[in-house]
Design a protein around this motif. Structure first.
Motif, PDB file in Angstrom:
ATOM      1  N   VAL A 118      23.007  42.299  47.501  1.00 19.89           N
ATOM      2  CA  VAL A 118      24.380  42.898  47.248  1.00 19.89           C
ATOM      3  C   VAL A 118      25.691  43.032  47.016  1.00 19.89           C
ATOM      4  CG1 VAL A 118      24.691  45.236  46.028  1.00 19.89           C
ATOM      5  CG2 VAL A 118      22.182  44.261  45.787  1.00 19.89           C
ATOM      6  N   TYR A 119      25.478  42.835  48.710  1.00 21.68           N
ATOM      7  CA  TYR A 119      27.141  43.480  48.884  1.00 21.68           C
ATOM      8  C   TYR A 119      27.722  41.502  49.488  1.00 21.68           C
ATOM      9  CZ  TYR A 119      30.851  43.845  52.664  1.00 21.68           C
ATOM     10  OH  TYR A 119      32.031  43.668  53.093  1.00 21.68           O
ATOM     11  N   GLN A 120      25.911  40.579  49.615  1.00 27.80           N
ATOM     12  CA  GLN A 120      27.092  39.126  49.169  1.00 27.80           C
ATOM     13  C   GLN A 120      27.590  38.617  48.126  1.00 27.80           C
ATOM     14  OE1 GLN A 120      23.798  36.758  50.323  1.00 27.80           O
ATOM     15  NE2 GLN A 120      23.547  36.999  52.884  1.00 27.80           N
ATOM     16  N   VAL A 121      26.102  38.927  46.838  1.00 28.53           N
ATOM     17  CA  VAL A 121      27.068  38.629  45.849  1.00 28.53           C
ATOM     18  C   VAL A 121      28.589  39.682  45.299  1.00 28.53           C
ATOM     19  CG1 VAL A 121      25.868  40.323  44.460  1.00 28.53           C
ATOM     20  CG2 VAL A 121      26.082  37.903  43.686  1.00 28.53           C
ATOM     21  N   LEU A 122      28.603  41.062  45.484  1.00 31.33           N
ATOM     22  CA  LEU A 122      29.894  41.355  45.309  1.00 31.33           C
ATOM     23  C   LEU A 122      31.193  40.836  45.974  1.00 31.33           C
ATOM     24  CD1 LEU A 122      28.797  45.325  45.190  1.00 31.33           C
ATOM     25  CD2 LEU A 122      28.903  43.838  44.052  1.00 31.33           C
ATOM     26  N   LYS A 123      31.052  39.980  47.137  1.00 31.21           N
ATOM     27  CA  LYS A 123      32.326  39.552  47.772  1.00 31.21           C
ATOM     28  C   LYS A 123      32.347  38.178  47.273  1.00 31.21           C
ATOM     29  CE  LYS A 123      32.300  38.643  52.610  1.00 31.21           C
ATOM     30  NZ  LYS A 123      32.150  38.245  53.746  1.00 31.21           N
ATOM     31  N   ARG A 124      31.545  37.890  46.572  1.00 33.14           N
ATOM     32  CA  ARG A 124      31.126  36.294  45.482  1.00 33.14           C
ATOM     33  C   ARG A 124      32.840  36.768  44.733  1.00 33.14           C
ATOM     34  NH1 ARG A 124      26.132  34.298  44.541  1.00 33.14           N
ATOM     35  NH2 ARG A 124      26.796  33.401  42.939  1.00 33.14           N
ATOM     36  N   MET A 125      31.550  37.350  43.833  1.00 38.28           N
ATOM     37  CA  MET A 125      32.238  38.681  42.697  1.00 38.28           C
ATOM     38  C   MET A 125      33.991  38.746  42.639  1.00 38.28           C
ATOM     39  SD  MET A 125      30.440  38.301  40.334  1.00 38.28           S
ATOM     40  CE  MET A 125      29.078  37.251  40.299  1.00 38.28           C
ATOM     41  N   GLY A 126      34.788  39.213  44.415  1.00 35.24           N
ATOM     42  CA  GLY A 126      35.415  39.916  44.980  1.00 35.24           C
ATOM     43  C   GLY A 126      35.822  40.967  45.029  1.00 35.24           C
ATOM     44  N   ILE A 127      34.634  41.904  44.863  1.00 38.62           N
ATOM     45  CA  ILE A 127      34.811  43.453  44.706  1.00 38.62           C
ATOM     46  C   ILE A 127      33.412  44.118  45.609  1.00 38.62           C
ATOM     47  CG2 ILE A 127      35.029  43.535  41.762  1.00 38.62           C
ATOM     48  CD1 ILE A 127      32.355  43.838  41.061  1.00 38.62           C
ATOM     49  N   ALA A 128      33.499  43.634  46.938  1.00 36.67           N
ATOM     50  CA  ALA A 128      32.693  44.238  47.875  1.00 36.67           C
ATOM     51  C   ALA A 128      33.771  45.884  48.330  1.00 36.67           C
ATOM     52  CB  ALA A 128      32.527  42.966  49.050  1.00 36.67           C
ATOM     53  N   ASP A 129      34.808  46.331  48.306  1.00 40.05           N
ATOM     54  CA  ASP A 129      35.596  46.807  48.009  1.00 40.05           C
ATOM     55  C   ASP A 129      34.707  48.122  47.502  1.00 40.05           C
ATOM     56  OD1 ASP A 129      36.741  45.963  46.536  1.00 40.05           O
ATOM     57  OD2 ASP A 129      38.264  47.308  46.935  1.00 40.05           O
ATOM     58  N   LYS A 130      34.079  47.762  46.347  1.00 42.62           N
ATOM     59  CA  LYS A 130      33.935  48.766  45.106  1.00 42.62           C
ATOM     60  C   LYS A 130      32.546  49.708  45.632  1.00 42.62           C
ATOM     61  CE  LYS A 130      37.808  47.868  43.200  1.00 42.62           C
ATOM     62  NZ  LYS A 130      38.921  48.965  43.091  1.00 42.62           N
ATOM     63  N   VAL A 153      22.111  38.179  41.047  1.00 34.42           N
ATOM     64  CA  VAL A 153      22.113  39.351  42.276  1.00 34.42           C
ATOM     65  C   VAL A 153      20.980  38.142  42.631  1.00 34.42           C
ATOM     66  CG1 VAL A 153      20.921  41.038  41.769  1.00 34.42           C
ATOM     67  CG2 VAL A 153      21.681  40.720  44.028  1.00 34.42           C
ATOM     68  N   ASN A 154      20.029  38.381  41.737  1.00 37.82           N
ATOM     69  CA  ASN A 154      18.350  37.260  41.947  1.00 37.82           C
ATOM     70  C   ASN A 154      18.830  35.302  41.916  1.00 37.82           C
ATOM     71  OD1 ASN A 154      18.572  37.521  39.349  1.00 37.82           O
ATOM     72  ND2 ASN A 154      16.391  37.886  39.299  1.00 37.82           N
ATOM     73  N   ASP A 155      19.788  34.995  41.720  1.00 35.96           N
ATOM     74  CA  ASP A 155      19.817  33.824  41.311  1.00 35.96           C
ATOM     75  C   ASP A 155      18.890  33.118  40.542  1.00 35.96           C
ATOM     76  OD1 ASP A 155      21.900  33.520  43.751  1.00 35.96           O
ATOM     77  OD2 ASP A 155      20.423  33.758  44.936  1.00 35.96           O
ATOM     78  N   PRO A 156      18.802  34.039  39.321  1.00 36.47           N
ATOM     79  CA  PRO A 156      18.185  33.234  38.271  1.00 36.47           C
ATOM     80  C   PRO A 156      18.579  31.811  37.831  1.00 36.47           C
ATOM     81  CG  PRO A 156      20.433  34.041  37.553  1.00 36.47           C
ATOM     82  CD  PRO A 156      20.690  34.039  38.785  1.00 36.47           C
ATOM     83  N   LYS A 157      17.597  31.325  37.133  1.00 29.09           N
ATOM     84  CA  LYS A 157      17.458  29.882  36.667  1.00 29.09           C
ATOM     85  C   LYS A 157      18.823  29.578  36.143  1.00 29.09           C
ATOM     86  CE  LYS A 157      13.349  29.154  37.307  1.00 29.09           C
ATOM     87  NZ  LYS A 157      10.706  28.869  37.179  1.00 29.09           N
ATOM     88  N   ILE A 158      18.706  30.780  34.894  1.00 29.31           N
ATOM     89  CA  ILE A 158      19.227  30.922  33.270  1.00 29.31           C
ATOM     90  C   ILE A 158      20.263  32.071  33.092  1.00 29.31           C
ATOM     91  CG2 ILE A 158      19.178  30.585  30.888  1.00 29.31           C
ATOM     92  CD1 ILE A 158      16.648  29.372  30.510  1.00 29.31           C
ATOM     93  N   LEU A 159      21.242  31.513  32.917  1.00 30.92           N
ATOM     94  CA  LEU A 159      22.863  32.842  32.503  1.00 30.92           C
ATOM     95  C   LEU A 159      22.832  33.034  31.215  1.00 30.92           C
ATOM     96  CD1 LEU A 159      24.274  34.901  33.762  1.00 30.92           C
ATOM     97  CD2 LEU A 159      26.200  33.513  34.102  1.00 30.92           C
ATOM     98  N   ILE A 160      22.781  33.968  30.852  1.00 29.89           N
ATOM     99  CA  ILE A 160      23.222  34.373  29.331  1.00 29.89           C
ATOM    100  C   ILE A 160      23.938  34.820  29.015  1.00 29.89           C
ATOM    101  CG2 ILE A 160      22.181  34.743  27.313  1.00 29.89           C
ATOM    102  CD1 ILE A 160      19.923  34.306  28.032  1.00 29.89           C
ATOM    103  N   ALA A 161      25.434  34.728  29.165  1.00 29.96           N
ATOM    104  CA  ALA A 161      26.486  35.808  28.593  1.00 29.96           C
ATOM    105  C   ALA A 161      26.428  35.818  26.942  1.00 29.96           C
ATOM    106  CB  ALA A 161      28.138  35.580  29.603  1.00 29.96           C
TER     107      ALA A 161
END
Lengths: 223, 316
Positions: A118-130, A153-161
């Motif tokens: 989770v920390y890794q992915v939040l860092k990637r998003m630029g919100i690790a401090d939150k 966070v679980n490296d999905p095959k598909i991202l839907i937004a």
């Protein structure tokens, strides 16, 4: 990766939401789904993560016909799909860490591995401090990033937004889009429903245009 | 396509899935949820506490009424007079025959002397009336107490018939009118108890299940998110059910604590004050089996209340 064959969908007692929709989205594609409100964008997305079943026609994800899935198999499909909403759907009583961790807890990950990932992915998003903040205290852009972190966070095959930039200012829109692009570069197939023309025009990606439940236009900007 | 292949094609099952692998997680999750939704959780616990307190107070009244009835029914006594005064030997033989009738609990021989003494006692202050009366005037008799099952209605009639058939027994008295009135009263108490109890149970079920439904409703987003990230139905339900059981158990313990408090503060000595209980042991507390049932009821309400509510909100 995603195939729709002559998909029809009508809600009981209402008009048809999707009519004879056929499309194919390959692995690693980045596709925008656009069209006016009520065109069927959200409905189409719901079909992809098996929140709805088509009245007729077939939806295939990674070669698997969703019509053949029993209710108890749906969770296993959803674990390979990350979903992001315009209203974020974050849990207000849980911290950012806990909100993102849900995805990995469901998979049975240990507490320590979850914390690291989770920390890794939040860092990637630029919100690790939150990491220990609660969603209601975050800005719209930050909340959308937490929602994205939960989906990715679980490296999905598909991202839907579904309308992921609807509530954001231009700077935040750009940043969110760059996260989508980065996920796409990592190999995730991305499907974004939006009616924001500027987002589409600046991205130079394939665009599928829906109107009144029909696919009216497919524009492949990359070609 | 078979089920395993379908699952395998999407994502393999993780090692820690299944009940025991995740039990620790579910337990921790339930406790965290309880804390994170403290207000809502406390409202549920308070509702269960009050509901069970009402139920246990009702049971307390019912149990004591039954105890009272038991005490009163002890008064159902049969007096059997002899045809003619028996010799001690004949009286002993008669006693054996009476004791052999099913339902006999105790047979007591009341001699002529004892009968006169009792009579004197009763007429205390007016002894002049008894001048010249000797023991022969009053007959000796058997006073018979019956088993619990033979004290009312048809059983009592059957017993009296059997008693009358014993050779040597003459007149039999047993306060027929009193027994009839007492039985009518007890039937009335039973019916009122059953009706009130049913209404109370329904009200408790309705209130508790709706409270739990509201608490689950308040967290429907959580269920929605869990569903979207691929939680199985079991994974979604388990922490809620543990929480329900915890809330039910906590509510039951609190209600029993309150009941015990009320009992020792107000009710324990009230029996003497009211002097309604012939046994004069004051108001009884609920027997352990009832206490266990109330605790079980709390757990049951918490578990099934949650289960029923979850069904509405989990769509996969």
């Amino acid at each position: 990766m995603i195939q729709l064959h002559h998909v029809h969908l009508s809600y009981p007692g209402e008009s048809t939401a999707l009519s004879d929709v056929s499309l194919r989205i390959s692995k690693g594609d980045f596709v925008f789904l656009t069209g006016p409100s009520g065109a069927g964008k959200s409905t189409l997305l719901k079909l992809l993560y098996a929140d709805l079943k088509p009245t007729r026609g077939q939806v295939l994800i990674d070669g698997q016909n969703l019509a053949m899935l029993s209710k108890s198999q749906i969770p296993y499909l959803r674990r390979s799909i990350g979903v992001v909403f315009q209203d974020y759907k974050l849990l207000p009583t849980r911290t950012v860490l806990e909100n993102v961790a849900i995805t990995l807890e469901v998979l049975g990950w240990g507490k320590r591995e979850i914390g690291q990932k989770v920390y890794q992915v939040l860092k990637r998003m630029g919100i690790a401090d939150k990491v220990n903040a609660y969603p209601p205290r975050l800005s719209g852009g930050e909340q959308q990033r937490v929602a994205l972190a939960r989906a990715l966070v679980n490296d999905p095959k598909i991202l839907i937004a579904d309308e992921p930039t609807g509530n954001l200012d231009d700077a935040n829109k750009e940043e969110i889009l760059s996260i989508f692009k980065e996920a796409n570069v990592r190999g995730t197939t991305v499907v974004v429903a939006t009616h924001d023309r500027r987002v589409i025009e600046n991205s130079h990606r394939r665009v599928i245009r829906l109107e009144k439940g029909h696919v009216v236009e497919v524009v492949d900007e990359q070609k | 396509m078979n089920k395993n292949k379908a699952k395998g094609a999407i994502r393999p099952k993780q090692a820690r899935e299944g009940f025991f692998g995740k039990f620790g997680y579910f337990w921790a999750r339930a406790l965290t949820n309880f804390k994170q939704n403290l207000f809502v959780s406390m409202v549920t616990v308070a509702t269960i506490t009050l509901a069970l307190l009402l139920t246990s107070l009702f049971l307390l009244v019912y149990v004591n009424l039954q105890g009272m009835a038991e005490g009163w029914s002890e008064k159902v006594q049969i007096t059997a007079y002899f045809d003619k005064e028996p010799t001690p030997l004949a009286a002993a033989a008669l006693r054996t025959r009476v004791e052999a009738i099913p339902g006999t609990k105790k047979v007591r021989y009341v001699s002529q002397e004892e009968a006169v003494q009792r009579f004197r006692k009763r007429l205390k202050g007016q002894e002049s009336l008894l001048e010249g009366i000797t023991a022969d005037v009053l007959p000796s008799s058997f006073e018979i107490t019956l088993d619990r099952d033979h004290r009312d209605g048809a059983e009592l009639d059957r017993y009296v018939k059997a008693l009358k058939k014993v050779a040597g027994i003459g007149e039999v008295q047993y306060g027929e009118e009193w027994v009839k009135r007492f039985n009518t009263f007890m039937n009335f108490v039973r019916i009122v108890g059953a009706v009130l109890g049913t209404f109370l149970a329904l009200a408790v079920l309705f209130i508790v299940s709706n409270t739990i439904k509201l608490t689950v409703y308040a967290r429907k987003e959580e269920l929605e998110v869990l569903g979207l990230v691929g939680a199985t139905r079991f994974f979604m339900k388990a922490p809620f059910l543990i929480e329900g059981v915890l809330q039910g158990a906590l509510g039951a313990v609190l209600s029993l604590a309150l009941l015990t408090g009320c009992y020792y503060l107000f009710l324990n000595n009230a029996g003497n004050f009211l002097s309604v209980n012939p046994a004069a042991y004051g108001i009884l507390f609920l027997p352990p089996a009832y206490l266990a049932a109330i605790f079980g009821g709390g757990v049951f309400l918490g578990f099934f209340g949650s289960l029923a509510s979850l069904r509405r909100f989990i769509t996969i």
